[in-house]
Scaffold this motif. Structure first.
Motif, short mmCIF file in Angstrom:
data_model
loop_
_atom_site.label_atom_id
_atom_site.label_comp_id
_atom_site.label_asym_id
_atom_site.label_seq_id
_atom_site.Cartn_x
_atom_site.Cartn_y
_atom_site.Cartn_z
N SER A 73 0.82 -1.22 0.00
CA SER A 73 0.00 0.00 0.00
C SER A 73 0.86 1.27 0.00
CB SER A 73 -0.93 0.00 1.21
OG SER A 73 -0.16 0.03 2.39
N HIS A 74 2.10 1.16 0.49
CA HIS A 74 3.02 2.30 0.49
C HIS A 74 4.40 1.77 0.90
CE1 HIS A 74 1.85 1.75 4.69
NE2 HIS A 74 3.05 2.23 4.98
N GLY A 75 5.41 2.61 0.82
CA GLY A 75 6.70 2.18 1.33
C GLY A 75 7.86 2.47 0.41
N ALA A 76 9.00 1.86 0.72
CA ALA A 76 10.25 2.14 0.01
C ALA A 76 10.34 1.27 -1.24
CB ALA A 76 11.42 1.88 0.95
N VAL A 81 3.93 2.60 -8.14
CA VAL A 81 2.69 3.32 -7.84
C VAL A 81 1.76 2.36 -7.10
CG1 VAL A 81 0.61 4.29 -8.91
CG2 VAL A 81 2.88 5.01 -9.70
N SER A 82 1.16 2.87 -6.02
CA SER A 82 0.37 2.00 -5.16
C SER A 82 -1.12 2.03 -5.50
CB SER A 82 0.55 2.42 -3.69
OG SER A 82 -0.15 3.63 -3.47
N ILE A 83 -1.82 1.06 -4.97
CA ILE A 83 -3.27 0.98 -5.17
C ILE A 83 -3.98 2.20 -4.56
CG2 ILE A 83 -5.32 -0.42 -4.63
CD1 ILE A 83 -3.40 -2.90 -4.86
N LYS A 115 0.20 -9.05 -6.67
CA LYS A 115 -0.45 -7.82 -7.13
C LYS A 115 -1.96 -8.04 -7.33
CE LYS A 115 3.66 -6.01 -9.47
NZ LYS A 115 4.25 -5.57 -10.74
N ILE A 116 -2.29 -9.14 -7.96
CA ILE A 116 -3.71 -9.40 -8.25
C ILE A 116 -4.49 -9.54 -6.93
CG2 ILE A 116 -5.36 -11.05 -9.27
CD1 ILE A 116 -3.17 -11.67 -11.38
#
Ligand code: PGA
Length: 253
Positions: A73-76, A81-83, A115-116
């Protein structure tokens, strides 16, 4: 089973924001969205990340998809690009597992699976791409390759999750080469994919799932693919970049 026809344009690393604007302007003034609706065809495009927001706002009546998304969802994760970032601009579709990601960036079916799973959990729709290379085709192992990509890529998904997935069969040797697979090959593999979905998720899921063919689809050959029983649409690269050509695809379905 009456499945809706689906035409998705994959712009890859093409179309700047200015060119995307031109595309949207022409699509709006051409009445293409209405034409597609009247023909019962769902249409969409997958622009670059930079054009995504503009196209999302201006391509009314079209699905707008990202070309990839990260599972976290976020991070290094530099460059990713995140959902949540996609959600923020109201994009809820993503292509996953395109052969160019697999070939140039070593993306595996296992990574596609992460990812899916992350995407469907957030109610995104996914166009999951599978397909064999020329070498694998020559070796006669196409179905083995497809089975691995489908089984691993869709691992752990539920019957509900699979409703948000569209499969695109794109033989790597046919992408951007002008060497499109014959309609017989496309039908044979799309029908094989449907049988795999039946084994994994049951009959209803297999009858409902949309399966697209991709690889050198052009206005002059799209019609033949869509006549095939198990081909529900097309994922189109080169011929989707310009509005006139995109329109010609819809007209010829
Ligand atoms: P192409 O690309 O239509 O340019 O062959 C298809 C794709 O990669 O999705």
């Amino acid at each position: 089973m009456n499945r809706k026809k689906f035409l998705m344009g994959n712009w890859k690393m093409n179309n700047t924001i200015a060119e995307s604007k031109e595309f949207c302007d022409q699509i709006q003034s051409s009445g293409l969205v209405r034409l597609a609706r009247n023909k019962g065809i769902v249409i969409g495009v997958a622009p670059s990340y930079l054009s995504l927001r503009y196209v999302q706002k201006h391509a009314h009546g079209m699905i707008v998809a990202a070309q990839d998304a990260h599972y976290a969802s976020h991070g290094a994760y530099t460059s990713s690009v995140s959902i949540p970032m996609l959600k923020e601009i109201e994009v809820d579709w993503s292509i996953i597992g395109h052969s160019e990601k697999r070939t140039y960036e070593g993306e595996t079916s296992f990574l596609c699976n992460r990812k899916i799973k992350a995407l469907v959990k957030e109610n995104f729709h996914v166009v999951y791409c599978v397909g064999e290379t020329a070498k694998e085709y020559d070796e006669g192992i196409t179905k083995d390759v497809i089975r691995e990509q489908i089984v691993t890529g869709l691992m752990g998904l539920t019957k509900e999750d699979i409703q948000n997935v569209v499969i695109a069969y794109e033989p790597v040797w046919s992408i951007g080469t002008g060497k499109n697979a014959s309609v017989e090959i496309a039908q044979d593999i799309c029908s094989y994919i449907r049988s795999l979905i039946n084994d994994l998720f049951g009959k209803i899921a297999s009858q409902k799932i949309q399966i697209l063919y991709g690889g050198s689809v052009k206005p002059n050959n799209i019609h033949d693919y869509l006549e095939a029983e198990d081909v529900d649409g097309a994922l189109v690269g080169g011929a989707s970049l310009k509005a006139e050509s995109f329109q010609a695809l819809v007209e010829n379905i």
